[in-house]
Design an enzyme around this catalytic site. Structure first.
Site, PDB file in Angstrom:
ATOM      1  CD  GLU A  94      -2.736  -1.414   2.403  1.00 47.47           C
ATOM      2  OE1 GLU A  94      -2.865  -0.456   3.192  1.00 47.47           O
ATOM      3  OE2 GLU A  94      -3.248  -2.528   2.597  1.00 47.47           O
ATOM      4  CD  GLU A 132      -4.317  -7.718   1.836  1.00 51.67           C
ATOM      5  OE1 GLU A 132      -5.153  -7.047   2.475  1.00 51.67           O
ATOM      6  OE2 GLU A 132      -3.103  -7.463   1.848  1.00 51.67           O
ATOM      7  CG  ASN A 189      -0.594  -6.708  -1.551  1.00 47.71           C
ATOM      8  OD1 ASN A 189      -1.184  -7.209  -2.502  1.00 47.71           O
ATOM      9  ND2 ASN A 189      -1.015  -6.832  -0.307  1.00 47.71           N
ATOM     10  CG  HIS A 199      -9.531  -5.714   1.229  1.00 46.97           C
ATOM     11  ND1 HIS A 199      -9.804  -6.829   1.998  1.00 46.97           N
ATOM     12  CD2 HIS A 199      -8.205  -5.477   1.386  1.00 46.97           C
ATOM     13  CE1 HIS A 199      -8.691  -7.239   2.594  1.00 46.97           C
ATOM     14  NE2 HIS A 199      -7.710  -6.448   2.227  1.00 46.97           N
ATOM     15  CG  ASP A 233     -12.350  -8.996   2.483  1.00 40.64           C
ATOM     16  OD1 ASP A 233     -12.269  -8.067   1.668  1.00 40.64           O
ATOM     17  OD2 ASP A 233     -11.847  -8.940   3.626  1.00 40.64           O
TER      18      ASP A 233
HETATM   19  O1  G3I Z   1      -1.874  -7.797  18.644  1.00 38.35           O
HETATM   20  C1  G3I Z   1      -2.910  -7.163  19.383  1.00 38.35           C
HETATM   21  C2  G3I Z   1      -3.271  -7.996  20.533  1.00 38.35           C
HETATM   22  O2  G3I Z   1      -2.189  -8.062  21.409  1.00 38.35           O
HETATM   23  C3  G3I Z   1      -4.519  -7.402  21.217  1.00 38.35           C
HETATM   24  O3  G3I Z   1      -4.938  -8.267  22.217  1.00 38.35           O
HETATM   25  C4  G3I Z   1      -5.639  -7.187  20.222  1.00 38.35           C
HETATM   26  C5  G3I Z   1      -6.850  -6.506  20.840  1.00 38.35           C
HETATM   27  O4  G3I Z   1      -7.674  -5.945  19.849  1.00 38.35           O
HETATM   28  O5  G3I Z   1      -5.184  -6.392  19.174  1.00 38.35           O
HETATM   29  C6  G3I Z   1      -4.114  -7.011  18.492  1.00 38.35           C
HETATM   30  O6  G3I Z   1      -3.718  -6.279  17.374  1.00 38.35           O
HETATM   31  C7  G3I Z   1      -4.635  -6.251  16.310  1.00 38.35           C
HETATM   32  C8  G3I Z   1      -4.081  -7.047  15.134  1.00 38.35           C
HETATM   33  O7  G3I Z   1      -4.928  -6.908  14.035  1.00 38.35           O
HETATM   34  C9  G3I Z   1      -3.920  -8.533  15.453  1.00 38.35           C
HETATM   35  O8  G3I Z   1      -5.174  -9.085  15.743  1.00 38.35           O
HETATM   36  C10 G3I Z   1      -4.846  -4.816  15.917  1.00 38.35           C
HETATM   37  O9  G3I Z   1      -5.506  -4.123  16.971  1.00 38.35           O
HETATM   38  C11 G3I Z   1      -5.666  -4.706  14.672  1.00 38.35           C
HETATM   39  O10 G3I Z   1      -5.672  -3.365  14.213  1.00 38.35           O
HETATM   40  C12 G3I Z   1      -5.024  -5.571  13.601  1.00 38.35           C
HETATM   41  O11 G3I Z   1      -5.833  -5.464  12.438  1.00 38.35           O
HETATM   42  C13 G3I Z   1      -5.257  -5.992  11.262  1.00 38.35           C
HETATM   43  C14 G3I Z   1      -5.021  -4.874  10.257  1.00 38.35           C
HETATM   44  O12 G3I Z   1      -4.514  -5.397   9.051  1.00 38.35           O
HETATM   45  C15 G3I Z   1      -4.063  -3.831  10.779  1.00 38.35           C
HETATM   46  O13 G3I Z   1      -4.225  -2.721  10.046  1.00 38.35           O
HETATM   47  C16 G3I Z   1      -6.213  -6.998  10.678  1.00 38.35           C
HETATM   48  O14 G3I Z   1      -6.284  -8.123  11.554  1.00 38.35           O
HETATM   49  C17 G3I Z   1      -5.723  -7.465   9.307  1.00 38.35           C
HETATM   50  O15 G3I Z   1      -6.726  -8.228   8.685  1.00 38.35           O
HETATM   51  C18 G3I Z   1      -5.434  -6.262   8.437  1.00 38.35           C
HETATM   52  O16 G3I Z   1      -4.901  -6.717   7.206  1.00 38.35           O
HETATM   53  C19 G3I Z   1      -4.609  -5.692   6.243  1.00 38.35           C
HETATM   54  C20 G3I Z   1      -3.460  -6.199   5.409  1.00 38.35           C
HETATM   55  O17 G3I Z   1      -2.372  -6.535   6.232  1.00 38.35           O
HETATM   56  C21 G3I Z   1      -3.058  -5.179   4.360  1.00 38.35           C
HETATM   57  N1  G3I Z   1      -4.188  -4.808   3.543  1.00 38.35           N
HETATM   58  C22 G3I Z   1      -5.342  -4.342   4.284  1.00 38.35           C
HETATM   59  C23 G3I Z   1      -5.781  -5.382   5.311  1.00 38.35           C
HETATM   60  C24 G3I Z   1      -6.999  -4.922   6.023  1.00 38.35           C
HETATM   61  O18 G3I Z   1      -6.739  -3.764   6.786  1.00 38.35           O
END
Ligand code: G3I
Length: 380
Positions: A157, A265, A200, A236, A267
């Site tokens: 991105e 990715e 990506n 997405h 969905d």
């Molecule tokens: O690691 C912490 C954990 O310690 C805590 O307990 C928990 C509580 O909410 O949060 C955890 O971190 C989260 C992480 O995912 C792991 O679950 C973050 O808050 C959360 O913001 C994070 O979101 C991820 C996101 O990227 C970050 O921007 C999503 O799961 C993931 O699906 C998403 O994936 C991205 C791709 O990498 C790039 N393209 C877009 C896509 C969607 O945003």
């Protein structure tokens, strides 16, 4: 080659009835079609149980949803934590699956560690500090998995969410300018010369101006000799129903530059199918359109869905999509049962549309020979 021959070899009728979980039919269909069918996964899903069984049986490729991001790998400067990433790579190895390494350089969300801001603020030369930390990241991570992770999202991105300009909020853009992209690819190539290196990008499917910006960036990188092997379109579909023709045209435009492409990715929230008589059937048609678009472009190597089941999707916590939860955007429902979209993708992989246009007699003869060989009894 693959898109041309597959329909004639694999045109057998396919059952479309609901499937029990873990039938393995999706993975088999992808193997027959010669493309990867992938899924984003978290280490917690690998414990023995129904989720791990589905991850192993239905997909040929795994992408760590979060476990290979810089923020997950480096709890502090110079400190590394590979347990989650190792678990995913070991799982994939054990099940004969490819890993898409995701992602090395991402200046948004949790792409950078929480400590980075303090680290740069304390540096006498923040740009040089960021350059050195990024080089260390790439050397350490790509080097660790050299030979085991064959494909990397090296830069994720780089563009702004809603335009074709470089993301103005990324620390990489702010401190290093566009040159950070070329530096990251060169570093990744040196760390594992055998890996396929991807850029990506997200949300181009509904934004022609952003896609034009992506093409301009790609052209500039290629003109500069940057070792870029492929471009991932994330898929997405947050802004509306997937349009197979638009997607195919975008994949073809990138492939015409000699690049691999993947849908990385995928969905689809059900929001866009409200009003249809059967929401999940309409969603399945859109999934089929996306699969067909990939199959129509020989350089399209794979389709990865962004999560295993509707029970656990990032969209349900993302504003404004969270207001429409449950978004039900994936191939398996919240009970892990396959949805109509599962059958639709499987069927497209097994019997893609025949090639458009006329074939030469030589091509037809080649197809005939391959078909005869494919239907011959196996050697004893
Ligand atoms: O690691 C912490 C954990 O310690 C805590 O307990 C928990 C509580 O909410 O949060 C955890 O971190 C989260 C992480 O995912 C792991 O679950 C973050 O808050 C959360 O913001 C994070 O979101 C991820 C996101 O990227 C970050 O921007 C999503 O799961 C993931 O699906 C998403 O994936 C991205 C791709 O990498 C790039 N393209 C877009 C896509 C969607 O945003």
């Amino acid at each position: 080659m693959r898109a041309l021959f597959a329909p004639l070899l694999l045109a057998a009728p396919v059952a479309t009835a609901a499937l029990p979980p873990a039938s393995g039919e999706l993975r088999g269909a992808a193997a027959a079609a010669g493309i990867e069918i992938g899924v984003a996964a978290e280490p917690a899903q690998l414990a023995p149980g129904p989720e791990a069984a589905l991850l192993a049986s239905e997909f040929t490729s795994l992408t760590p949803e979060n476990a290979m991001k810089w923020s997950a790998l480096a709890p502090a400067p110079g400190v590394w934590s590979f347990a989650g990433a190792d678990a995913l790579v070991d799982f994939a190895d054990g099940n004969g699956q490819r890993v898409r390494g995701h992602t090395l350089v991402w200046g948004r969300a949790n792409g950078v560690p929480g400590w980075l801001g303090d680290e740069l603020a304390a540096a006498s030369d923040p740009a040089e500090r960021l350059r050195a930390l990024t080089a260390e990241l790439i050397d350490t991570v790509v080097g660790r998995y050299a030979g085991r992770v064959p494909t990397w999202d090296v830069v994720n991105e780089p563009l702004a969410v809603d335009s074709g300009e470089l993301d103005p909020d990324s620390p990489f853009t702010q401190l290093l300018g566009v040159g950070y992209i070329a530096e990251a690819f060169a570093r990744a190539r040196a760390a594992d010369p055998t890996a396929t290196l991807f850029l990506n990008e997200t949300l181009v499917e509904a934004q022609p101006a952003k896609f034009a910006g992506l093409l301009a960036l790609v052209d500039a990188l290629l003109a500069d000799g940057v070792p870029l092997d492929g471009v991932g379109l994330q898929g997405h579909f947050l802004q509306g129903r997937a349009d197979g023709a638009v997607l195919r045209a975008q994949l073809e435009a990138l492939a015409a530059r000699g690049l691999f492409v993947e849908i990385t990715e995928l969905d689809m929230p059900v929001l866009w199918f409200f009003g249809e008589p059967d929401v999940l059937a309409a969603q399945a048609e859109a999934y089929a359109d996306v699969a067909a678009a990939c199959l129509a472009v020989p350089a399209c190597r794979g389709i990865t869905v962004w999560g295993l089941s509707d029970a656990d999707t990032w969209l349900d916590t993302l504003f404004p999509l969270s207001a429409f939860a449950p978004n039900r955007p994936l191939l398996f429902d919240e009970t892990l049962a396959p949805k109509p979209a599962y059958g639709a993708v499987r069927d497209v992989l097994l019997a893609p549309a025949p090639p458009a246009g006329m074939l030469s007699f030589a091509a037809l003869a080649t197809l005939a020979l391959i078909r005869r060989a494919a239907s011959a009894p196996p050697p004893r």
